[in-house]
Design an enzyme around this catalytic site. Sequence first.
Site, PDB file in Angstrom:
ATOM      1  N   ASN A   1       0.737  -1.175  -0.048  1.00  0.00           N
ATOM      2  CA  ASN A   1       0.062  -0.075  -0.040  1.00  0.00           C
ATOM      3  C   ASN A   1       0.674   1.070   0.083  1.00  0.00           C
ATOM      4  OD1 ASN A   1      -1.760   1.947   0.410  1.00  0.00           O
ATOM      5  ND2 ASN A   1      -2.658   1.185   2.290  1.00  0.00           N
TER       6      ASN A   1
ATOM      7  N   ARG B   1      -2.570  -1.774  -3.264  1.00  0.00           N
ATOM      8  CA  ARG B   1      -3.711  -1.213  -3.147  1.00  0.00           C
ATOM      9  C   ARG B   1      -3.825  -0.211  -4.087  1.00  0.00           C
ATOM     10  NH1 ARG B   1      -6.254   1.236   2.578  1.00  0.00           N
ATOM     11  NH2 ARG B   1      -8.057   2.409   1.468  1.00  0.00           N
TER      12      ARG B   1
ATOM     13  N   HIS C   1     -12.648   3.138   0.125  1.00  0.00           N
ATOM     14  CA  HIS C   1     -12.544   2.189   1.198  1.00  0.00           C
ATOM     15  C   HIS C   1     -13.462   0.853   0.705  1.00  0.00           C
ATOM     16  CE1 HIS C   1     -12.681   5.490   4.661  1.00  0.00           C
ATOM     17  NE2 HIS C   1     -11.627   5.022   4.353  1.00  0.00           N
TER      18      HIS C   1
ATOM     19  N   ARG D   1     -11.631  15.732   7.757  1.00  0.00           N
ATOM     20  CA  ARG D   1     -12.155  16.004   6.467  1.00  0.00           C
ATOM     21  C   ARG D   1     -13.738  16.189   6.909  1.00  0.00           C
ATOM     22  NH1 ARG D   1     -10.828  10.871   3.187  1.00  0.00           N
ATOM     23  NH2 ARG D   1      -9.220  10.391   4.720  1.00  0.00           N
TER      24      ARG D   1
ATOM     25  N   GLY E   1     -14.567   2.077  14.836  1.00  0.00           N
ATOM     26  CA  GLY E   1     -15.663   1.304  14.992  1.00  0.00           C
ATOM     27  C   GLY E   1     -15.127  -0.099  15.757  1.00  0.00           C
TER      28      GLY E   1
ATOM     29  N   GLU F   1      -8.193  -5.171   4.962  1.00  0.00           N
ATOM     30  CA  GLU F   1      -8.031  -4.731   3.705  1.00  0.00           C
ATOM     31  C   GLU F   1      -6.898  -5.610   3.127  1.00  0.00           C
ATOM     32  OE1 GLU F   1      -8.481  -0.892   5.364  1.00  0.00           O
ATOM     33  OE2 GLU F   1      -8.975  -0.422   3.417  1.00  0.00           O
TER      34      GLU F   1
END
Length: 400
Positions: free
Chosen positions: A7, A90, A179, A240, A332, A385
């Site tokens: 990545n 990625r 995502h 953001r 989360g 991921e």
Amino acid sequence: MKVFVVNCGSSSIKYQLFDMTDESVLAKGVVERVGSADALLEHTAKGMTTKQQVVAPDHSAGMKLIFDVLVDAQLGVLKSISEIDGIGHRVLHGGEKINQPCLIDDNVRDVIRENFLLGPLHNPANLMGIDAAIAAMPNVPNVAVFDTGFFATLPPHAFRYAVPSAWYTKYHVRRYGFHGTSHRYVTRKAAELLGKHAGEVNLITVHLGNGCSMTAVANGKAVDHSMGLTPLEGLMMGTRSGDIDPAVLFHMHSVGKLTLAQLDAALNKQSGLLGVSGVSNDMRDCLAAADGGNENAALALRMYIYRIAKYVGSYYTILPSCDAVVLTGGVGENSVAVRSWILQSLARLGVKGDEKRNGQTVRGKAGPVTTDDSTLPVWVVPTNEELMIARDTMVLVKGE
Ligand code: AMP
């Protein structure tokens, strides 16, 4: 089979090496500050983490350092780099041309380049990583897995903006979504945990990390998503803004005298939790500040939760049914407090939080955080991921 997952950011290369016989991680790490005089290699293998200052003037040099450490007599896990069977990358933006993981050839490289404008921070870095990997190991297949890929199934009424049609036909202005690898991974995992077929599950997946996004999943496929042309739209994030009236930009341009570059920086880097709290983009810092009586931090958290509840409500309405809300990402997966507020904010949809389950579902655990009689179950499903990319790479390399 061994798969190396990369990545690449503009100044970093994150990596993981998987043994796909049991999907175990043999080694992982990151080269940070690529391009500066004082790059840093952090490498974890055999239960040991080492950090060393390295010279990595560009991504090629960084990649070579990683391959060297993987075969190092002390820190390495491979006898030879030729043990690697495939490399998975990625990649942020595939535009409208590529929406499936694919073996990288000149055509795929061209598409990644064509989308530099849509992913200006990521796509050039992703391509540098691909070129560096090909240069270091020319005979090993490379696979690109696109962050936008999972959203190819969005219908036009969800992906189009209500702007002049030529903006779409000529300039490709539409919702792409991001995502995607995380939403795809947790969708499959949640289906498995709920005992449903992957093609039958209906979910609202909520990725809450430094970036935050949400997907409505109908019959295993994405039908709406909160991020848009870029990863700026939607939920409130670390730095953001998420959704905002576009006219705020005109206003701040004419009244606040901000340039386009300043507006871009303000919405992408100085807003969200950081902008409202004035404390930090990091959820842990905001929680601590709010606990200590900082009212701006408390307001930032309230706005963050409120926006999530609004999106869950709207996605609930557009789905044929909803088997569960799935929470993932750093916040989360780990923040019992944030999850507890989310559970409370969804009470109108029949969500009944179970504080004991919530408190126990931490450190990578998956499970429900609602009671068994909750009309709408809420689950925590840790994302992975890198593993998703490794699986995609294995399938393409094997040619299955
Ligand atoms: P990610 O981008 O997925 O790595 O998530 C980063 C975010 O997760 C940051 O805002 C962290 O503060 C947050 N995070 C990680 N661990 C915790 C925790 N135990 N409690 C609250 N937030 C956390």
